[in-house]
Design an enzyme around this catalytic site. Structure first.
Site, PDB file in Angstrom:
ATOM      1  CB  CYS A  89      10.338  90.352 100.119  1.00  0.00           C
ATOM      2  SG  CYS A  89      11.064  88.903  99.003  1.00  0.00           S
ATOM      3  CG  HIS A 208       5.922  88.577 101.290  1.00  0.00           C
ATOM      4  ND1 HIS A 208       5.907  89.920 100.454  1.00  0.00           N
ATOM      5  CD2 HIS A 208       7.156  88.008 100.981  1.00  0.00           C
ATOM      6  CE1 HIS A 208       7.041  90.024 100.108  1.00  0.00           C
ATOM      7  NE2 HIS A 208       7.796  88.800  99.652  1.00  0.00           N
ATOM      8  CD  GLU A 210       3.713  91.540 102.368  1.00  0.00           C
ATOM      9  OE1 GLU A 210       4.272  91.999 101.014  1.00  0.00           O
ATOM     10  OE2 GLU A 210       4.057  91.945 103.366  1.00  0.00           O
TER      11      GLU A 210
END
Length: 237
Positions: A89, A208, A210
């Site tokens: 990002c 994302h 994660e």
């Protein structure tokens, strides 16, 4: 393998990345403050991560100020020496601003901030060398996005080079893997959600992973992505 996660003023996904790497993937992780001018403890077998957020308030352009942060001089040298660098990002935006990745991230097509789950599918060297070698051909991942300037753009010549070199590693799609106008959340060129450099040691993506690494969160597709990258010669083939 050791990971260094850079923390800029305005980073807000650094803890997500630290926790995912340390607790979900069982990796050694070290937080790196943006003013650090010494990353000599990291070798080219390690990886520096630029997390998501709003570095320096996203003034000027997203990532434009962070590119000049003291640590970035070291990160650029690290990448040029063959070290692995991964941006998510805002981290992707910083990599493009710093010249480590080609192209640019523009305002979303409808000029609106988007925060939701989307689908992406692998391409380029990620698909060919990570998935097909393992007999996994049709992987589609559900991954969160959260950005206002995530529309990837590259001029026709650069885009042709990305395709020829297998550098487009993720594209937006629907749940079945189809690339449709509706499945391209920000209007990115050629549905591009993530790319690598020509040497395949630097790469970035807008979604994302994660944030999708734990069964507690009801989604482990992000863990699949990070694990596959780790298995591929520690982020490169």
């Amino acid at each position: 393998m050791k990971f260094g996660v850079v923390i800029f003023p305005g980073s807000n996904c650094d803890r997500d990345m630290l926790d995912a790497l340390q607790y979900d993937l069982n990796q050694e992780v070290v937080p790196l403050w943006h003013k650090s001018e010494d990353i000599s403890s990291f070798t080219t077998e390690d990886c520096i991560v630029l997390p998501g957020g709003f570095s320096y308030g996203d003034y000027l352009r997203c990532g434009a100020i962070a590119r000049f942060s003291p640590v970035m001089k070291q990160v650029i040298a690290f990448a040029n020496d063959g070290g692995k660098v991964y941006g998510v990002c805002n981290g992707f935006q910083i990599l493009c601003e710093s010249g480590l990745l080609p192209g640019a991230l523009l305002r979303n097509e409808r000029q609106q901030y988007i925060c939701k789950n989307i689908y992406i599918k692998p391409g380029g060297f990620y698909r060919e060398q990570l998935l097909e070698d393992a007999g996994r051909f049709q992987e589609v991942y559900k991954i969160p996005i959260a950005h206002g300037e995530g529309r990837y753009y590259a001029d026709p010549e650069t885009l042709a080079q990305l395709k020829a070199n297998g550098q487009i590693i993720f594209r937006y799609c629907d749940e079945a893997g189809n690339e449709t106008p509706e499945s391209n959340p920000n209007g990115a060129t050629d549905h591009i959600a993530g790319i690598s450099n020509a040497q395949r040691n630097v790469f970035g993506m807008m979604p994302h992973p994660e944030r999708a690494c734990s069964a507690v969160l009801g989604n482990e597709d992000g863990k699949k992505i990070l694990t596959s990258l780790l298995m591929a010669g520690q982020l490169v083939s």
